[in-house]
Design an enzyme around this catalytic site. Structure first.
Site, mmCIF file in Angstrom:
data_model
loop_
_atom_site.group_PDB
_atom_site.id
_atom_site.type_symbol
_atom_site.label_atom_id
_atom_site.label_comp_id
_atom_site.label_asym_id
_atom_site.label_seq_id
_atom_site.Cartn_x
_atom_site.Cartn_y
_atom_site.Cartn_z
ATOM 1 N N ASP A 169 15.849 39.725 29.200
ATOM 2 C CA ASP A 169 16.325 38.529 29.901
ATOM 3 C C ASP A 169 15.227 37.501 30.113
ATOM 4 O O ASP A 169 15.509 36.363 30.473
ATOM 5 C CB ASP A 169 16.892 38.915 31.277
ATOM 6 N N ASP A 211 14.894 46.340 28.488
ATOM 7 C CA ASP A 211 14.119 45.884 29.637
ATOM 8 C C ASP A 211 14.833 46.394 30.887
ATOM 9 O O ASP A 211 15.973 46.875 30.816
ATOM 10 C CB ASP A 211 14.040 44.360 29.611
ATOM 11 N N ASP A 268 14.277 44.940 34.816
ATOM 12 C CA ASP A 268 14.625 43.849 35.731
ATOM 13 C C ASP A 268 15.376 42.751 34.999
ATOM 14 O O ASP A 268 14.909 42.229 33.974
ATOM 15 C CB ASP A 268 13.350 43.243 36.342
#
Length: 222
Positions: A166, A8, A10
């Site tokens: 996250d 991922d 961000d």
């Protein structure tokens, strides 16, 4: 075996949630005199594609209005992020993967302009041959399609790959794709990530538990 790493962007390659929150807070206050809290961001926006974010924020607005607001928000985000820092240990992991011949790609719900901006600012654009963004796929996270597409691009199998996430939507997508998924405790707590299905939770890429998992998977190579 370990043949692929899927990241991922961000909150995973770099910690950006506070900048996204600030961009939203500024615009909502300027345009609607609306106060937007960190708790609301975490519950309804973090990790979501812009289409989902706008449906939550403005359920009665048109798709065109949603797209216009999302564009303004991303422009504001890029203005707020002229400098970004890679997560601790990330460059070490990328160097190691390159030395080992492990494929790498980015899988993100961020729009293309944001992804390119962040990778360029981080000095990581040349590290990834493939950058998959949700707006160019039929379905975004939490659907597993972005991760399944990433595996296809890397010619890798789920059981020989690691995914790094996250957010809950991203974590859900990677787990549904059958990938061993490592949660980074940047935007969510360890307990929340584990409850959502993370196989391992780390603070950053220097975590010894991550490197133990990598060694286990490398040791399974024929």
């Amino acid at each position: 075996m370990l043949n692929a790493l899927l990241f991922d962007l961000d909150g995973t390659l770099t910690d950006t949630d506070q900048l996204h929150l600030l961009a939203l807070q500024q615009l909502l206050l300027e345009e609607d005199d609306r106060v937007f809290t960190a708790d609301e961001f975490e519950a309804h926006v973090s990790g979501q594609a812009n289409a989902n974010m706008c449906r939550y924020l403005f359920p009665h607005r048109s798709v065109a209005e949603h797209e216009a607001f999302a564009d303004r928000k991303e422009v504001r985000f890029r203005q707020l992020s002229p400098q970004l820092t890679p997560m601790p240990g990330l460059v070490r992991l990328l160097d190691f993967a390159r030395e080992q011949g492990i494929g790498m790609c980015v899988v993100t719900n961020a729009p293309r302009a944001n992804a390119e901006h962040m990778l360029q600012v981080l000095g990581l654009r040349e590290r990834f041959e493939t950058v998959l963004v949700a707006e160019e796929l039929p379905r975004a996270k939490p659907d597993p399609l972005p991760y399944l597409t990433g595996l296809e691009r890397l010619n890798a199998r789920a059981d020989s790959s690691l995914a790094f996430e996250d957010s809950i939507p991203g974590l859900t997508a990677a787990v549904k794709a059958g990938i061993f998924t490592v949660g980074l405790a940047t935007s969510q707590s360890r307990e929340t990530l584990l409850a959502a299905g993370a196989h391992l939770v780390i603070e950053d890429f220097n975590d010894p538990l991550l490197w133990q998992q990598i060694e286990r998977m490398l040791g399974a190579r024929p």
